[in-house]
Motif scaffolding. Structure first.
Motif, PDB file in Angstrom:
ATOM      1  N   UNK A 136      -1.748   0.320   4.889  1.00 43.58           N
ATOM      2  CA  UNK A 136      -0.732   1.382   4.795  1.00 43.58           C
ATOM      3  C   UNK A 136       0.697   0.877   4.692  1.00 43.58           C
ATOM      4  N   UNK A 137       1.018  -0.278   5.303  1.00 38.70           N
ATOM      5  CA  UNK A 137       2.399  -0.729   5.358  1.00 38.70           C
ATOM      6  C   UNK A 137       2.572  -2.089   4.695  1.00 38.70           C
ATOM      7  N   UNK A 138       3.529  -2.193   3.790  1.00 33.77           N
ATOM      8  CA  UNK A 138       3.943  -3.480   3.237  1.00 33.77           C
ATOM      9  C   UNK A 138       5.317  -3.772   3.834  1.00 33.77           C
ATOM     10  N   UNK A 139       5.328  -4.414   4.988  1.00 33.17           N
ATOM     11  CA  UNK A 139       6.565  -4.656   5.735  1.00 33.17           C
ATOM     12  C   UNK A 139       7.066  -6.078   5.467  1.00 33.17           C
ATOM     13  N   UNK A 165       3.711   2.829   2.442  1.00 31.79           N
ATOM     14  CA  UNK A 165       5.136   2.536   2.483  1.00 31.79           C
ATOM     15  C   UNK A 165       5.360   1.059   2.217  1.00 31.79           C
ATOM     16  N   UNK A 166       6.462   0.753   1.548  1.00 29.85           N
ATOM     17  CA  UNK A 166       6.848  -0.636   1.314  1.00 29.85           C
ATOM     18  C   UNK A 166       8.327  -0.803   1.651  1.00 29.85           C
ATOM     19  N   UNK A 167       8.652  -1.968   2.168  1.00 28.42           N
ATOM     20  CA  UNK A 167      10.055  -2.350   2.369  1.00 28.42           C
ATOM     21  C   UNK A 167      10.457  -3.294   1.248  1.00 28.42           C
ATOM     22  N   UNK A 168      11.718  -3.269   0.834  1.00 28.39           N
ATOM     23  CA  UNK A 168      12.150  -4.189  -0.226  1.00 28.39           C
ATOM     24  C   UNK A 168      11.847  -5.648   0.108  1.00 28.39           C
ATOM     25  N   UNK A 169      11.989  -6.013   1.390  1.00 27.87           N
ATOM     26  CA  UNK A 169      11.715  -7.393   1.799  1.00 27.87           C
ATOM     27  C   UNK A 169      10.245  -7.750   1.573  1.00 27.87           C
ATOM     28  N   UNK A 170       9.364  -6.798   1.868  1.00 26.24           N
ATOM     29  CA  UNK A 170       7.940  -7.049   1.679  1.00 26.24           C
ATOM     30  C   UNK A 170       7.560  -7.177   0.221  1.00 26.24           C
ATOM     31  N   UNK A 195      12.306  -6.040  14.514  1.00 27.33           N
ATOM     32  CA  UNK A 195      10.926  -6.245  14.950  1.00 27.33           C
ATOM     33  C   UNK A 195       9.948  -6.237  13.776  1.00 27.33           C
ATOM     34  N   UNK A 196      10.469  -6.198  12.556  1.00 26.28           N
ATOM     35  CA  UNK A 196       9.615  -6.220  11.380  1.00 26.28           C
ATOM     36  C   UNK A 196       8.978  -4.894  11.041  1.00 26.28           C
ATOM     37  N   UNK A 197       9.538  -3.781  11.554  1.00 23.83           N
ATOM     38  CA  UNK A 197       9.034  -2.456  11.229  1.00 23.83           C
ATOM     39  C   UNK A 197       9.867  -1.842  10.095  1.00 23.83           C
ATOM     40  N   UNK A 198       9.184  -1.052   9.269  1.00 29.14           N
ATOM     41  CA  UNK A 198       9.851  -0.390   8.150  1.00 29.14           C
ATOM     42  C   UNK A 198      10.717   0.753   8.674  1.00 29.14           C
ATOM     43  N   UNK A 199      11.935   0.860   8.133  1.00 32.03           N
ATOM     44  CA  UNK A 199      12.886   1.915   8.491  1.00 32.03           C
ATOM     45  C   UNK A 199      13.177   2.764   7.252  1.00 32.03           C
ATOM     46  N   UNK A 200      13.078   4.117   7.322  1.00 29.07           N
ATOM     47  CA  UNK A 200      12.746   4.910   8.505  1.00 29.07           C
ATOM     48  C   UNK A 200      11.266   4.878   8.867  1.00 29.07           C
ATOM     49  N   UNK A 201      10.391   4.595   7.911  1.00 24.30           N
ATOM     50  CA  UNK A 201       8.992   4.335   8.195  1.00 24.30           C
ATOM     51  C   UNK A 201       8.244   5.483   8.841  1.00 24.30           C
TER      52      UNK A 201
END
Length: 213
Positions: A136-139, A165-170, A195-201
């Protein structure tokens, strides 16, 4: 020469976006979160398999024989990254019930955020199959990169990464490590926190799916 970075596809279908909003809500129950994640998995499966090759076969309808299309080649492999990736599995299997399943067991070290392998089991003939890697998450993308490393070592060549969800860093990290693997996601969020969590996520998908902390 290194291959060009693979495409990132944002699935903007209204049903996907609506269900993602429901998942983000803090008050969503464990049961509700799990159910909606399953539904989104099915919807994402439609998109990620849109370009699978077809071949023509002869069939008999109740009226007459005809040439009709069916998916060519060997069956898909669904490869959820344990544990949160399992949330996509039932929805996708309901759409593609003949798919094979690989299990990639990784956990994130809370100090280093690096992926640590604890289990891996996959079909032996990945080289001939399209493999959908599910999380589910690409952090940080540490788990995604580690999972794809394992699958490639087993022979997989046609891989696709599917997430909510994906973060640009991931995205940047995954494309640097595996520029040949395209990404399907429902949204690209702002950034990662300390902490490596996606924002707003939407928080920790595994904890919200299983009611753990």
């Amino acid at each position: 020469m290194q291959a060009a970075a693979a495409t990132v596809r944002v699935v903007d279908h209204p049903l996907v976006q609506h269900k993602l909003t429901l998942l983000r809500q803090r008050e969503r129950s464990t049961k509700g979160f799990r159910q909606i994640l399953n539904e989104i998995g099915m919807l994402l499966a439609y998109e990620v398999t849109r370009d699978l090759p077809l071949e023509s076969v002869t069939i008999e309808t109740p009226i007459q024989s005809m040439e009709a299309p069916q998916i060519a080649g060997k069956k898909l492999v669904l490869a959820p990254i344990l544990r949160a990736g399992v949330g996509f599995l039932d929805g996708m299997l309901s759409l593609v019930p003949s798919a094979r399943v690989a299990h990639v067991g990784l956990y994130r070290d809370p100090e280093t955020l690096e992926a640590v392998e604890y289990y891996f089991k996959a079909p032996s003939d990945l080289v001939d199959r399209t493999v959908l890697v599910l999380d589910p998450m690409l952090a940080t993308a540490n788990s995604a990169v580690a999972a794809i490393n394992l699958l490639k070592q087993r022979g997989a060549q046609d891989l696709r990464f599917v997430c909510l969800l994906a973060a640009p860093e991931g995205i940047a990290r995954l494309q640097a490590a595996h520029p040949d693997v395209p990404v399907w996601t429902a949204a690209i969020d702002s950034h990662l926190n300390d902490h490596g969590y996606i924002v707003p996520g939407l928080g920790d998908a595994g904890d919200r799916m299983y009611g753990t902390r």
